[in-house]
Structures are given as structure tokens and as C-alpha cells.
Design a protein around this motif. Structure first.
Motif, PDB file in Angstrom:
ATOM      1  N   ILE A 101      99.145  32.224  25.230  1.00  0.00           N
ATOM      2  CA  ILE A 101     100.292  31.844  24.391  1.00  0.00           C
ATOM      3  C   ILE A 101      99.861  31.703  22.926  1.00  0.00           C
ATOM      4  CG2 ILE A 101     101.993  30.052  23.908  1.00  0.00           C
ATOM      5  CD1 ILE A 101     102.712  31.714  26.302  1.00  0.00           C
ATOM      6  N   ILE A 102      98.685  31.135  22.686  1.00  0.00           N
ATOM      7  CA  ILE A 102      98.190  31.006  21.314  1.00  0.00           C
ATOM      8  C   ILE A 102      98.028  32.381  20.687  1.00  0.00           C
ATOM      9  CG2 ILE A 102      96.198  30.319  19.913  1.00  0.00           C
ATOM     10  CD1 ILE A 102      95.864  27.934  21.823  1.00  0.00           C
ATOM     11  N   ARG A 103      97.492  33.338  21.458  1.00  0.00           N
ATOM     12  CA  ARG A 103      97.353  34.700  20.934  1.00  0.00           C
ATOM     13  C   ARG A 103      98.713  35.302  20.625  1.00  0.00           C
ATOM     14  NH1 ARG A 103      99.332  39.398  22.382  1.00  0.00           N
ATOM     15  NH2 ARG A 103      98.765  39.067  24.564  1.00  0.00           N
ATOM     16  N   ARG A 104      99.702  35.054  21.497  1.00  0.00           N
ATOM     17  CA  ARG A 104     101.045  35.597  21.264  1.00  0.00           C
ATOM     18  C   ARG A 104     101.687  34.990  20.011  1.00  0.00           C
ATOM     19  NH1 ARG A 104     104.207  35.306  26.945  1.00  0.00           N
ATOM     20  NH2 ARG A 104     105.896  36.111  25.623  1.00  0.00           N
ATOM     21  N   GLY A 117      89.186  24.239  14.219  1.00  0.00           N
ATOM     22  CA  GLY A 117      88.541  22.978  13.903  1.00  0.00           C
ATOM     23  C   GLY A 117      87.435  22.629  14.872  1.00  0.00           C
ATOM     24  N   SER A 118      86.625  21.648  14.500  1.00  0.00           N
ATOM     25  CA  SER A 118      85.524  21.200  15.345  1.00  0.00           C
ATOM     26  C   SER A 118      86.055  20.690  16.676  1.00  0.00           C
ATOM     27  CB  SER A 118      84.751  20.092  14.624  1.00  0.00           C
ATOM     28  OG  SER A 118      83.679  19.640  15.412  1.00  0.00           O
ATOM     29  N   GLY A 119      85.442  21.165  17.759  1.00  0.00           N
ATOM     30  CA  GLY A 119      85.889  20.798  19.094  1.00  0.00           C
ATOM     31  C   GLY A 119      86.836  21.808  19.706  1.00  0.00           C
ATOM     32  N   TYR A 120      87.274  22.769  18.919  1.00  0.00           N
ATOM     33  CA  TYR A 120      88.222  23.770  19.402  1.00  0.00           C
ATOM     34  C   TYR A 120      87.616  25.176  19.402  1.00  0.00           C
ATOM     35  CZ  TYR A 120      91.501  19.963  18.986  1.00  0.00           C
ATOM     36  OH  TYR A 120      92.128  18.758  19.136  1.00  0.00           O
ATOM     37  N   GLU A 121      86.286  25.250  19.276  1.00  0.00           N
ATOM     38  CA  GLU A 121      85.627  26.546  19.263  1.00  0.00           C
ATOM     39  C   GLU A 121      85.742  27.251  20.616  1.00  0.00           C
ATOM     40  OE1 GLU A 121      83.555  23.587  16.593  1.00  0.00           O
ATOM     41  OE2 GLU A 121      84.108  23.660  18.718  1.00  0.00           O
ATOM     42  N   THR A 122      85.634  26.486  21.700  1.00  0.00           N
ATOM     43  CA  THR A 122      85.742  27.089  23.032  1.00  0.00           C
ATOM     44  C   THR A 122      87.126  27.661  23.257  1.00  0.00           C
ATOM     45  OG1 THR A 122      84.099  25.542  23.918  1.00  0.00           O
ATOM     46  CG2 THR A 122      85.526  26.646  25.505  1.00  0.00           C
ATOM     47  N   MET A 123      88.150  26.910  22.829  1.00  0.00           N
ATOM     48  CA  MET A 123      89.512  27.412  22.937  1.00  0.00           C
ATOM     49  C   MET A 123      89.697  28.668  22.088  1.00  0.00           C
ATOM     50  SD  MET A 123      92.664  27.328  23.998  1.00  0.00           S
ATOM     51  CE  MET A 123      93.026  25.732  24.734  1.00  0.00           C
ATOM     52  N   ALA A 126      88.182  31.610  23.739  1.00  0.00           N
ATOM     53  CA  ALA A 126      89.024  32.086  24.839  1.00  0.00           C
ATOM     54  C   ALA A 126      90.209  32.880  24.309  1.00  0.00           C
ATOM     55  CB  ALA A 126      89.511  30.903  25.676  1.00  0.00           C
ATOM     56  N   VAL A 127      90.753  32.457  23.184  1.00  0.00           N
ATOM     57  CA  VAL A 127      91.865  33.193  22.566  1.00  0.00           C
ATOM     58  C   VAL A 127      91.399  34.570  22.125  1.00  0.00           C
ATOM     59  CG1 VAL A 127      93.477  33.223  20.625  1.00  0.00           C
ATOM     60  CG2 VAL A 127      93.025  31.076  21.829  1.00  0.00           C
ATOM     61  N   PRO A 134      93.451  41.330  17.946  1.00  0.00           N
ATOM     62  CA  PRO A 134      92.970  42.368  17.023  1.00  0.00           C
ATOM     63  C   PRO A 134      91.600  42.034  16.455  1.00  0.00           C
ATOM     64  CG  PRO A 134      94.675  41.041  15.981  1.00  0.00           C
ATOM     65  CD  PRO A 134      94.599  40.581  17.401  1.00  0.00           C
ATOM     66  N   ALA A 135      90.712  43.000  16.459  1.00  0.00           N
ATOM     67  CA  ALA A 135      89.358  42.779  15.956  1.00  0.00           C
ATOM     68  C   ALA A 135      89.362  42.422  14.477  1.00  0.00           C
ATOM     69  CB  ALA A 135      88.516  44.036  16.185  1.00  0.00           C
ATOM     70  N   ALA A 136      90.386  42.854  13.746  1.00  0.00           N
ATOM     71  CA  ALA A 136      90.450  42.589  12.305  1.00  0.00           C
ATOM     72  C   ALA A 136      90.846  41.149  11.984  1.00  0.00           C
ATOM     73  CB  ALA A 136      91.440  43.546  11.644  1.00  0.00           C
ATOM     74  N   ARG A 137      91.364  40.422  12.970  1.00  0.00           N
ATOM     75  CA  ARG A 137      91.772  39.025  12.731  1.00  0.00           C
ATOM     76  C   ARG A 137      90.540  38.132  12.843  1.00  0.00           C
ATOM     77  NH1 ARG A 137      96.142  37.592  16.614  1.00  0.00           N
ATOM     78  NH2 ARG A 137      97.524  38.601  15.117  1.00  0.00           N
ATOM     79  N   ARG A 138      90.048  37.669  11.701  1.00  0.00           N
ATOM     80  CA  ARG A 138      88.824  36.885  11.679  1.00  0.00           C
ATOM     81  C   ARG A 138      89.082  35.435  12.101  1.00  0.00           C
ATOM     82  NH1 ARG A 138      87.797  38.699   5.670  1.00  0.00           N
ATOM     83  NH2 ARG A 138      90.057  38.717   5.905  1.00  0.00           N
TER      84      ARG A 138
END
Length: 284
Positions: A101-104, A117-123, A126-127, A134-138
Motif C-alpha cells: 500500500i505504501i508503494r501504491r 526516518g530512523s527505525g523505519y529502514e526495514t519498512m 520492504a517497500v 521504480p529504480a529511479a525513486r531514491r
């Protein structure tokens, strides 16, 4: 005589420009307080400028979107306001949603970049692994993050702390806040800079926010409720006392120690306070 012949050109001052005004007039006073540490308006303004200049240097054009996946921290508000000062449109996304859903939603708002943010790197990782990312979305991660992410410190390393040359108008988009999505995928709600600055002034007056005051900020900015408190603080010059994780006992302790003048809470937080055995004895 035509109106255009006598009207003086007046620049539009949005939310991030109000931070700059506080930095000029009360630069040494607290703008953010977190974990007992205060950040002055001057330091807050300079940090926002570094984010904005880094975004401009990375190619962000006026009106382009930046997604934000983060909690309720001072870094979050610095990144958010940096997007606005760069002329971008910020889209805070709820970390309670699934990676798909986040990707959408990032697709829906056509985000050019994602701040994690810090603590949300794993999420965030996964996104990035979802089909269609898209690979271009940094992805820029506050604490460094996983492979493929840009560490925030490196992202802003060469950025100036002076304001970028960006001119906003009242009708320019400020943010996209996504609804709760109780009937499906969350829907994006757009607010203009004019709408947000009107809300800042009216909320500050109605809720009696004022310079030198301290207001508890307990909800992350993916909720529009968080914006109400943030806007009132920035509109008035009230310091935001940021609580990264809400806990009834901690809230009552902070209120007793820091003596905040306001706190906007959602019903579940009020209920947690009422249910706390410490509430009856708390110094409010």
C-alpha cells in the motif's frame, strides 16, 4: 487606475517562511524539544535550509512530490519543512500500512524520492522490494539504512544552510495527506500553502498558542491532526515538545516536569491517560 498600477508586490509567506521569520526575531528561543534537548529557531531554520538545498541539488523541481515514512521526531519535521522550502510537495505516509500500500501511495502521488526516518529502514527496504517500485525513486534514510538507500548525513553533506531561491504562491500545493482508507486504499487530500497558512493563524488564535509557549506534539504528521498542532506552533512561535512514542506514564511525567501550555491528543490517548493509575495523582 488599474489595481495592478498601485498594488505593491507582496511575497507570499508560507509555513517554512514563518520558521525563517522566527529564526530572525527569536533565533535563540526553543523551536523543538525532544528527549530534554532543545533546538533553537535559528538552528531549526538552518537545518531546514540544508534539506531544501540538498533536494534542489538532487534535481527536485518546484511542485514535485517527496514521500515521508517516519515517526514523530524533530528530524521528521525538519525533513518535512525542508521539502516545502525546496518548493516540493510533501506526502507523509503511515508506517502502519503494508509495504504494498505504501508503494501504491508513492506511485499515486508520483513521489520522486522517499525519506525514511530512523527505525523505519526495514519498512522502507520492504517497500523497495515490492513489485513496481521504480529504480529511479531514491530512498534517503535518516540512520543510513540498507543497501540501495542514501544515508541522510551524506545526502545533506555539501548543502548550504542558507535559503534556496524558491518562490511559492498561495495556490501552490503544500502537502498530500492520505485518509485512513477505511473503505479501501487511502485517498490523497491536497492542501495548498494558502490553506495551511490560514489554518496556522486561526488555530494559533483559537487554541491560544503564543510565542514562548510549549506544546506537546504526540502524533506523527501522516495524520492531519498532527498538522493542526504543528501549524499552530509554527504560526505563533510556540515550541514543539516532540514525543516520539506516546506512553501515558511518560506523558504525565513530561507534563509535570516541562509544564507545556498545550497538548493536542487523539481519543485513544485521552483514554490511555484516563485508564492510567498515575492520572489521579498527576500534577497537570
Amino acid at each position: 487606475v488599474a489595481e495592478a498600477d498601485w498594488m505593491l508586490p507582496v511575497p507570499f509567506l508560507g509555513i517554512s517562511e514563518h520558521v525563517a521569520a522566527h529564526a530572525r526575531h527569536r533565533g535563540g528561543e526553543a523551536a523543538l524539544i525532544q528527549d530534554g534537548r532543545a533546538t533553537s529557531w535559528a538552528a531549526f531554520d538552518a537545518a531546514i535550509n540544508r534539506v531544501a538545498n540538498a533536494l534542489r541539488g538532487a534535481g527536485l523541481a518546484k511542485g514535485q512530490r517527496v514521500a515521508l515514512l517516519a515517526g514523530n521526531t524533530g528530524w521528521t519535521y525538519t525533513a518535512l519543512l525542508g521539502v516545502l522550502r525546496a518548493g516540493g510537495v510533501v506526502a507523509p505516509l503511515s508506517p502502519l500500512l503494508t509495504p504494498e500500500i505504501i508503494r501504491r501511495l508513492a506511485d499515486d502521488c508520483d513521489a520522486q524520492l522517499l525519506f525514511a526516518g530512523s527505525g523505519y529502514e526495514t519498512m522502507a527496504a520492504a517497500v523497495m522490494r515490492t513489485d513496481g517500485w521504480p529504480a529511479a525513486r531514491r530512498v534517503v534514510a535518516e540512520a543510513g539504512g540498507a543497501e540501495g538507500m542514501i544515508p541522510f548525513d551524506r545526502f545533506i553533506a555539501d548543502a548550504a544552510d542558507t535559503a534556496p531561491d524558491v518562490v511559492l504562491t498561495a495556490r501552490d500545493w503544500c502537502n498530500i495527506v492520505y485518509s485512513s482508507g477505511t473503505t479501501g486504499v487511502p485517498k490523497g487530500i491536497v492542501h495548498s500553502h494558502q490553506a495551511r497558512i490560514w489554518q496556522a493563524g486561526s488555530l494559533a488564535c483559537a487554541l491560544r498558542f503564543e510565542p514562548g509557549g510549549v506544546a506537546m506534539q504526540t502524533v506523527p504528521p501522516h495524520s492531519n491532526y498532527s498538522w493542526a498542532s504543528m501549524l499552530a506552533c509554527i504560526g505563533s512561535g510556540t515550541a514543539m515538545l516532540v514525543m516520539p512514542k506516546f506512553d501515558a506514564a511518560a506523558f504525565l511525567r513530561i507534563v509535570a516536569e516541562m509544564r507545556p501550555s498545550q497538548a493536542l491528543l487523539v481519543p485513544t490517548q485521552f483514554q490511555a491517560l484516563l485508564d492510567s493509575p498515575l492520572a489521579a495523582e498527576a500534577d497537570l
